[in-house]
Scaffold this motif. Structure first.
Motif, PDB file in Angstrom:
ATOM      1  N   TRP A  56       0.838  -1.199   0.000  1.00 10.32           N
ATOM      2  CA  TRP A  56       0.000   0.000   0.000  1.00 10.32           C
ATOM      3  C   TRP A  56       0.875   1.252   0.000  1.00 10.32           C
ATOM      4  O   TRP A  56       2.009   1.246   0.487  1.00 10.32           O
ATOM      5  CB  TRP A  56      -0.879   0.028   1.240  1.00 10.32           C
TER       6      TRP A  56
ATOM      7  N   THR B 200      -3.329   4.961   1.777  1.00 13.83           N
ATOM      8  CA  THR B 200      -4.154   3.754   1.899  1.00 13.83           C
ATOM      9  C   THR B 200      -3.862   3.035   3.210  1.00 13.83           C
ATOM     10  O   THR B 200      -4.779   2.572   3.901  1.00 13.83           O
ATOM     11  CB  THR B 200      -3.908   2.810   0.713  1.00 13.83           C
TER      12      THR B 200
ATOM     13  N   ARG C  89      -4.660   1.472  -7.172  1.00 19.50           N
ATOM     14  CA  ARG C  89      -5.562   2.272  -6.368  1.00 19.50           C
ATOM     15  C   ARG C  89      -6.899   2.425  -7.082  1.00 19.50           C
ATOM     16  O   ARG C  89      -7.012   2.216  -8.294  1.00 19.50           O
ATOM     17  CB  ARG C  89      -4.968   3.666  -6.118  1.00 19.50           C
TER      18      ARG C  89
ATOM     19  N   TRP D  49      -7.057   8.655  -7.769  1.00 12.49           N
ATOM     20  CA  TRP D  49      -5.889   9.522  -7.568  1.00 12.49           C
ATOM     21  C   TRP D  49      -6.371  10.969  -7.499  1.00 12.49           C
ATOM     22  O   TRP D  49      -7.266  11.360  -8.250  1.00 12.49           O
ATOM     23  CB  TRP D  49      -4.892   9.391  -8.722  1.00 12.49           C
TER      24      TRP D  49
ATOM     25  N   THR E  65     -11.213   5.308   2.108  1.00 12.99           N
ATOM     26  CA  THR E  65      -9.957   5.931   1.700  1.00 12.99           C
ATOM     27  C   THR E  65     -10.219   7.220   0.933  1.00 12.99           C
ATOM     28  O   THR E  65      -9.513   8.222   1.109  1.00 12.99           O
ATOM     29  CB  THR E  65      -9.133   4.968   0.835  1.00 12.99           C
TER      30      THR E  65
END
Length: 560
Positions: A196, A200, A344, A347, A431
């Motif tokens: 990660w 995260t 992910r 972004w 997140t």
């Protein structure tokens, strides 16, 4: 044995190397940091295998005379124009760490621990160290001023009452050894082995049952969120390097073998073509002379683009690269293993603070209040994003646009966080919520004027406009000259409205906005026309004209 001057320079390099400009700097010196520094900056020890002992011995030889503290030798700046006091301040922070690990924080305990480091008998303020106002505080102010000059934000500040001066080193402490041990136990219990990134990992940790001090660091002290996330990420990587032990280990004494990468976004102004590139991030505090990675079936050398980041490399990323992430082997140096682009769901991309008109966006950090950003995300997150918009927490321009035909990834442009009331809203992707929720209530932005980017300032007579972004209707604004600490402007200012700065002359000015207990600071440098420097281009682009000549800007040159 390394002497005081060598430790002083090593500390400055360690805490600034690979750190983006504008970052807040914490002089968080502990035993693990000293061990990593010893491995990275020196070759031999003085007879023991303990870098902390080596560091302490260097401090003693520099400031102890006839069993008294003499701070005169570490005043001022060295031949490199760096402050001489940093190693001594690091010893003060090491004192605060050791006190915080075992004892109640108090002035008496602090000086007892400091005397052990120096070493001196007794438990009160050492002889030779006058009052904090005359002894330590001028050194901390010199360090803070120098950081402002270099384009960084200082973080050391005084406290109140008996702890006024010892709060300077206490304010630099981040993770205690006990915190690192508890994090390792958590990693082992949860069997976390995924690579990660820092944000995260922080979200995963926030879901767990934590000690009071850890919870305060990762949940309550939001102004430290970014640096705490980085430090925890270091502990996580080092724990993995040690083979993911089930019991706490001294993992902080090794360097991570991996580099991480973000995204660098460009857009063709005529065709509207958007491309994303692999954007390698430098390791904080580590001196790496030549880094080469195996990418796209060839070896590519990484060159510094700016402090904290290497130049983007390779061809534009594919959608599959965003979906699955990337792992590239590092060819050299041998102590590095991989360059990792994490997989992910989204972004956050912000404009270039050093050149806001370039049109370039990248994963340079968390968007500041009032700064429009681009949200690149999977379509599955759109329900969460629409929920945030409906709750008036997030706004953007236009409709989400796929980045490629039949792509699962979309862009939302001109995004703005419009409220801080995220705590009462629940979405599926925690997140994303953590990344968007503001860590502060105020931020300061500069715009307009005549900017001198390579010297990080504005020309005299053409200062920038200042805008305080925040959720309060008004703030108290103060502008102070850092050279003589004279206040040149105080006024009540509406938030989210630009104000033309009227400054008396050249120099460094600190702009501070305050609302209640919240405050924000930015430095503005005003330059005289005679101080302008001609900067060499960082790189030149050549285009061949036939077989004999090439063109570079306005020059036609023979092909060598």
């Amino acid at each position: 044995m390394a002497n005081y001057t060598e430790w002083n320079q090593a500390l400055i390099s360690y805490f600034l190397k690979g750190v983006p400009r504008g970052s807040k700097i914490y002089l968080s010196v502990d035993d693990d940091v000293l061990a990593r520094m010893g491995q990275g900056f020196f070759l031999t020890l003085s007879g023991s295998d303990n870098w902390s002992d080596d560091f302490q011995e260097a401090i003693r030889k520099a400031v102890i005379v006839d069993k008294q503290v003499n701070l005169n030798p570490i005043q001022g700046r060295d031949e490199n124009d760096s402050p001489n006091c940093v190693a001594f301040l690091g010893a003060c922070v090491l004192t605060a760490y050791r006190m915080a690990n075992e004892e109640e924080i108090s002035q008496l305990n602090y000086f007892k621990r400091l005397r052990e480091i120096l070493p001196l008998p007794g438990s009160l303020r050492p002889q030779g160290m006058k009052s904090g106002k005359e002894a330590e505080e001028p050194l901390w102010k010199a360090w803070n001023y120098w950081l402002w000059e270099q384009g960084f934000q200082p973080s050391a500040y005084p406290g109140r009452g008996p702890q006024k001066y010892i709060n300077y080193p206490i304010s630099q402490c981040l993770l205690r050894q006990a915190d690192k041990d508890k994090l390792q136990v958590l990693f082992a219990t949860k069997q976390w082995t995924v690579p990660w990134d820092a944000q995260t990992l922080l979200t995963q940790i926030r879901r767990e049952s934590l000690s009071h001090h850890l919870r305060e660091l990762v949940m309550e002290n939001k102004q430290r969120t970014e640096i705490v996330a980085e430090v925890i990420h270091e502990v996580y990587q080092q724990w993995q390097v040690q083979g993911c032990p089930a019991t706490p280990n001294k993992v902080g004494r090794t360097w991570s073998p991996n580099l991480f990468a973000g995204l660098y976004r460009t857009e063709d102004p005529f065709l509207g073509q958007v491309d994303y590139y692999l954007y390698p991030k430098q390791q904080r505090g580590r001196q790496l002379e030549l880094v080469q990675v195996e990418y796209e079936n060839r070896t590519q050398a990484l060159s510094e683009e700016r402090p904290g980041w290497y130049l983007p490399i390779g061809n534009p990323l594919r959608v599959d690269d965003l979906e699955q992430g990337l792992r590239c082997s590092v060819v050299s140096p041998p102590e590095l293993d991989q360059l990792i682009l994490p997989a992910r769901d989204f972004w956050l991309l912000i404009p270039d603070a050093e050149n806001p008109d370039s049109g370039v966006y990248a994963s340079w950090g968390t968007p500041e209040l009032g700064t429009p950003f681009i949200l690149l995300c999977k379509q599955e997150l759109l329900n969460d994003i629409y929920r945030l918009r409906d709750e008036r927490l997030l706004a953007w321009s236009g409709e989400p646009e796929p980045i490629a035909e039949n792509s699962n990834w979309v862009e939302l442009i001109q995004c703005l966080v419009t409220s801080q009331a995220y705590d009462g809203v629940f979405i599926d992707n925690q997140t994303l919520k953590d990344a968007l929720q503001p860590n502060v209530r105020l931020s300061i932005s500069f715009s307009g004027g005549l900017r001198v980017p390579n010297q990080r300032g504005w020309l005299a007579g053409h200062p920038p406009h200042v805008t305080v972004f925040g959720f309060a209707p008004r703030v108290e604004l103060e502008v102070k000259s850092l050279l003589d600490e004279q206040v040149v402007l105080t006024r009540s200012q509406k938030t989210n409205h630009p104000l033309s700065l009227e400054l008396p002359g050249t120099g460094l000015y600190l702009v501070r906005a305050t609302y209640g207990k919240e405050s924000a600071e930015r430095l503005v440098r005003i330059l005289d026309w005679n101080s302008l420097e001609i900067s060499e281009p960082e790189r030149r682009e050549f285009m061949n004209i036939g077989d004999k000549y090439s063109i570079c800007g306005s020059m036609i040159l023979p092909i060598p």
